[in-house]
Design a protein around this motif. Structure first.
Motif, PDB file in Angstrom:
ATOM      1  N   SER A  40      59.724 -20.558  -8.137  1.00  0.00           N
ATOM      2  CA  SER A  40      60.886 -21.231  -7.837  1.00  0.00           C
ATOM      3  C   SER A  40      62.187 -20.503  -8.038  1.00  0.00           C
ATOM      4  CB  SER A  40      61.179 -22.556  -7.872  1.00  0.00           C
ATOM      5  OG  SER A  40      61.080 -22.787  -9.343  1.00  0.00           O
ATOM      6  N   GLY A  41      62.047 -19.828  -9.230  1.00  0.00           N
ATOM      7  CA  GLY A  41      63.165 -19.053  -9.842  1.00  0.00           C
ATOM      8  C   GLY A  41      63.859 -20.044 -10.708  1.00  0.00           C
ATOM      9  N   LEU A  42      63.103 -21.384 -11.047  1.00  0.00           N
ATOM     10  CA  LEU A  42      63.804 -22.218 -11.994  1.00  0.00           C
ATOM     11  C   LEU A  42      63.144 -22.181 -13.459  1.00  0.00           C
ATOM     12  CD1 LEU A  42      64.093 -25.480 -10.013  1.00  0.00           C
ATOM     13  CD2 LEU A  42      65.634 -24.199 -10.537  1.00  0.00           C
ATOM     14  N   LYS A  68      69.988 -27.118 -11.040  1.00  0.00           N
ATOM     15  CA  LYS A  68      68.898 -27.811 -10.457  1.00  0.00           C
ATOM     16  C   LYS A  68      67.729 -28.361 -11.889  1.00  0.00           C
ATOM     17  CE  LYS A  68      68.693 -25.221  -6.067  1.00  0.00           C
ATOM     18  NZ  LYS A  68      67.899 -24.240  -5.422  1.00  0.00           N
ATOM     19  N   GLN A  77      70.197 -22.155 -10.592  1.00  0.00           N
ATOM     20  CA  GLN A  77      69.132 -22.910 -11.121  1.00  0.00           C
ATOM     21  C   GLN A  77      69.253 -23.733 -12.285  1.00  0.00           C
ATOM     22  OE1 GLN A  77      69.820 -19.587 -10.567  1.00  0.00           O
ATOM     23  NE2 GLN A  77      68.589 -19.052  -8.845  1.00  0.00           N
TER      24      GLN A  77
END
Length: 181
Positions: free
Chosen positions: A67-69, A37, A34
């Protein structure tokens, strides 16, 4: 300054694209998927020539869905990168992205991807996602984790980018790959 930034990103991207041998254990301080990204998302405007984001003092980055980001993006936006400030706006609907330069589409939006892309592609925006097959489905930039987990590939759909009035630096295009047909 942009040349220095380009060299830094090119090195980062080369490292991400080349990855490490699968047999090597990850370093204890290795960055998470993460975090990598998120860094790529924040560095991407340096390599977008049309619309001219490489010199924008504060490109508008929007995040649609989940998104988990989110945590990694929150940490990065509190810092100044390459003499620019970054802020991320979180959106619930693609209609809210009208003034965004870049839109990251979270994996939670996978089921609505076609409708979202047709709505976003009404103006020259850079669409980015880590949804598998995103670039092949009409998105512009896909951040693809390699199946063996040894890095992140950048997939750029240049045909869609040209249609939407988006162009990238040659440095980024050399590191990226086209979507699979």
């Amino acid at each position: 300054m942009w040349r220095r930034c380009a060299r830094v990103l090119a090195g980062l991207l080369a490292g991400l694209c080349c990855g490490l041998a699968a047999a090597q254990p990850p370093a204890p301080h290795a960055a998470s998927e993460q975090a990598l990204k998120a860094v790529l998302l924040f560095k991407l405007p340096l390599f977008v020539y049309e619309p001219p984001l490489e010199n924008a003092p504060s490109p508008s980055i929007c995040h649609l869905g989940r998104s988990g980001l989110e945590d990694a993006l929150a940490k990065l936006q509190r810092s100044v990168t390459d003499e620019r400030t970054f802020s991320v706006r979180y959106l619930d609907d693609a209609a809210q992205a009208v003034d965004c330069d870049m839109v990251f589409i979270g994996s939670s939006e996978r089921h609505r991807l076609g409708a979202i892309l047709s709505q976003l592609h009404r103006r020259p925006q850079v669409t980015v996602s880590d949804i598998k097959g995103f670039a092949q489905s009409g998105g512009i930039v896909e951040l693809l984790v390699r199946s063996e987990g040894t890095g992140i590939d950048i997939v750029i759909n240049q045909r869609v980018a040209r249609e939407r009035g988006v162009s990238f630096s040659a440095q980024l295009l050399r590191l990226a790959r086209p979507p699979e047909d």
